[in-house]
Motif scaffolding. Sequence first.
Motif, PDB file in Angstrom:
ATOM      1  N   UNK A  77     -27.621 -12.390 -20.490  1.00  0.00           N
ATOM      2  CA  UNK A  77     -26.491 -13.176 -21.008  1.00  0.00           C
ATOM      3  C   UNK A  77     -25.652 -13.704 -19.851  1.00  0.00           C
ATOM      4  N   UNK A  78     -25.248 -14.955 -19.947  1.00  0.00           N
ATOM      5  CA  UNK A  78     -24.394 -15.562 -18.951  1.00  0.00           C
ATOM      6  C   UNK A  78     -25.119 -16.120 -17.755  1.00  0.00           C
ATOM      7  N   UNK A  79     -26.472 -16.075 -17.773  1.00  0.00           N
ATOM      8  CA  UNK A  79     -27.247 -16.650 -16.661  1.00  0.00           C
ATOM      9  C   UNK A  79     -28.110 -17.782 -17.189  1.00  0.00           C
ATOM     10  N   UNK A  80     -28.316 -18.771 -16.344  1.00  0.00           N
ATOM     11  CA  UNK A  80     -29.169 -19.902 -16.720  1.00  0.00           C
ATOM     12  C   UNK A  80     -30.634 -19.575 -16.438  1.00  0.00           C
ATOM     13  N   UNK A  81     -31.501 -20.405 -16.991  1.00  0.00           N
ATOM     14  CA  UNK A  81     -32.948 -20.244 -16.745  1.00  0.00           C
ATOM     15  C   UNK A  81     -33.238 -20.352 -15.245  1.00  0.00           C
TER      16      UNK A  81
ATOM     17  N   UNK B   5     -34.856 -17.937  -9.991  1.00  0.00           N
ATOM     18  CA  UNK B   5     -34.586 -17.636  -8.581  1.00  0.00           C
ATOM     19  C   UNK B   5     -34.557 -16.132  -8.356  1.00  0.00           C
ATOM     20  N   UNK B   6     -33.903 -15.393  -9.250  1.00  0.00           N
ATOM     21  CA  UNK B   6     -33.793 -13.945  -9.092  1.00  0.00           C
ATOM     22  C   UNK B   6     -35.150 -13.270  -9.192  1.00  0.00           C
TER      23      UNK B   6
ATOM     24  N   UNK C 298     -30.873 -26.997  -8.260  1.00  0.00           N
ATOM     25  CA  UNK C 298     -31.025 -25.860  -9.179  1.00  0.00           C
ATOM     26  C   UNK C 298     -32.072 -24.857  -8.719  1.00  0.00           C
ATOM     27  N   UNK C 299     -32.882 -25.198  -7.727  1.00  0.00           N
ATOM     28  CA  UNK C 299     -33.933 -24.272  -7.263  1.00  0.00           C
ATOM     29  C   UNK C 299     -33.695 -23.802  -5.830  1.00  0.00           C
TER      30      UNK C 299
END
Length: 760
Positions: free
Chosen positions: A693-697, A702-703, A737-738
């Motif tokens: 929750x609270x993170x984008x795709x 990246x993580x 974004x990457x």
Amino acid sequence: MIQSYPAVKQDSKGYNFGTFKGVMMPSLLTILGVVMYMRFGWVLGQVGLVSTIEIVLLSTSITFLTGLSLSALATNMNVGGGGAYYIISRSLGLETGAAIGIPLYFAQATGVSFYIVGFTETLLPMVKQNAWVMAQMQAYGIPEAWLPAILGLTTLVLLTLLAYISADLALKSQFLIFTLILASLLWIFTGKPPECPPEYAAVANDAIPQGSFWVVFAVFFPAVTGIEAGIAMSGDLKNPAKSLPLGTLGAILISLMIYLAIPIFLNYHIDNRNWLIHDKLILTQFTNVLDLPHWLNIVLLAIWGASISSAMGSLLGAPRTLQALAHDRVIPNWIGKGFGKNNEPRIATGFTFLVAATGILLGNLNAIAPVLSMFFLTSYCTLNLSAAFEGIVASPSWRPRFRVPWYISLAGALGCIFVMIQINFIATIVAVIICSSVYVLMQRRSIESRWGDVRAGLLMLGIRNAIYALQKRPYDEKTWKPNIMVLTDSPKARWYLVHLADALSHEKGFLTIAAIDTTPGISPEELLKKEKHIREELDEHDVSALVKVHHGTHVVPAIRELVRLYGFGPIVPNTILLGDTTEKHNFTEYARLIILLCQLKKNIIMVREGVTQPIFNRKPEILIWWRGWTQFAAFKLAIAYLLTQSEDWQGARIVLKSIVSTDEEASQQLDVMKNFIDHTRLEAEAEVVKAQAGTTVQQTIIRESQGANIVFLGIRPPLPDEDPEDYAQYYENLIKSTEGLPPTLFTLNSEDVEFRRIFQ
């Protein structure tokens, strides 16, 4: 149809011998040698008249076909020293020439011992009957078993001294021997046959088992290899293009008539097989009108003369083969040093002496003969292949004055291979291994030859036929491979692109390194110089690739022109590999390039170096982000699989990762992915990541990508009629974004290929 034309006089160094003295006589003296006098009766006794004639015709036909090929090759070049080695190396290249030339030299050098051992076999009974000689040996404590080696080595020393002094003197002495051989043949054919000794008559013909055809053939074949003696003198001929064909073919035909006459004559007069097999000097027992003492027997004198002349012919030819090898830097140059005004190869003669001395110590004629047969057959096979390949390629430079259809030369080569296998399959494999080892060694030494050869023509012919055949075949996705073009300003600046492309092609696909040069007014010569420089860089890193430098005023139009025009028939790049750009002022041009490549139906692999370091303390990981079984996913899988087949990435883990929202979705998605992996026979692993929750795709990607060595992500294809500015905005968002990913491959497939069929 075989045609002959007058030869043009050529300049040569050395003695300037003519056809008879330089080619025909050395060839005849070697052919009509020890085997003819001392083994013809044995051959006839072992296999009978019909098989003996078959052996003569088969062995002579191989030599004759080789003689035709040799004639064609010799009349198409200025033949230098080295004989067969010189001709093969100038036709099939230095590596092939050395692969045949080195074994051929040892065959020629061993041939010296072969003929000297034959000489000592005839001399030995007379020496043993000499009481003084035997007494001296006993007085000095020399065993009688050493006598053959002593006689052989003494003969070798005397012949080597004669060869050291002058080849001309050695050849002049052979006129007397040639006359003696002719007189001995006349003596035999007009003589009275001897009576069969009782010890031989006691054994009936039926009690003697039939000998093996191919074993007997192997012993007899050196009798027809005398043309090597004439070929090896090529550098000392006044006109090699004329003398080699006339002298070689003439010697073969004359010897054939004699070789057919002798077994017929023997079979008519002597019907006891036991006598023929065991009496090596049976031809010396034919008597004539002259009542001469035994030591003046003309046939015996001719055997001595023929053995000595054959040994001398090989002793003159072998050092000249070694000298030619040295001149071409195949072996140390000092070995081929010439002495005197006639360039005598004295150091090479010394080496030949040592090899021949070793053969003499073996002392068994029947043991040496098959070894000679194998190496001579190898050289004959290669000579025939040289002429066949030249005829097949039919380049404008192939204009022999003595024309032979290529299929005749090919028949000669196939005949050599067939006979080698029949004689001894294991020995054939050993000969192939030896020649192949020399070839590989020469390739690794990378000696640059000073002449062109037929190999480029053969490759071009093979490429032509393959491209024509490929063009006619229907396309099938299961045979798809990336034909990669790397776009880069300088391979040195972005070497990781070349390294990746090389890993993907891994010497099985096509790879082109392409550079766009926008320098105003650059000349074609400068472009070629730049191509050469790139090619040298690739060679330093052992990368096999084509190089193309294309000039244009602006980059994108130049790439459009290059990609459209580059290729040949069905062989065109289908995948473009390029680096990314992070400079905003280049985004629109870069977007325009991607749109262009999609319009040209090219697959795109955009490479971005990572800002984080992957973990190397475990098996390399290739991470593919999975959004279902689509064409885009299939293309990524195909590229990832090819990467694992390279040496650098062998054993890497392919991991398919997918992002889901709930635990129920995770379980279902994991089952789907595992079933897919099992169905497609991929060695891969499946992992499911639950979005937090609270993170984008993008943040999740990246993580979860940290620790991977390389990451595969798809990029959106341009929409129909999409403006470059709009697509540039998408590209900018993608780059932002990457950020923070490990090294990443952004893939986009536009080729009209059903990539999913690859995995069915």
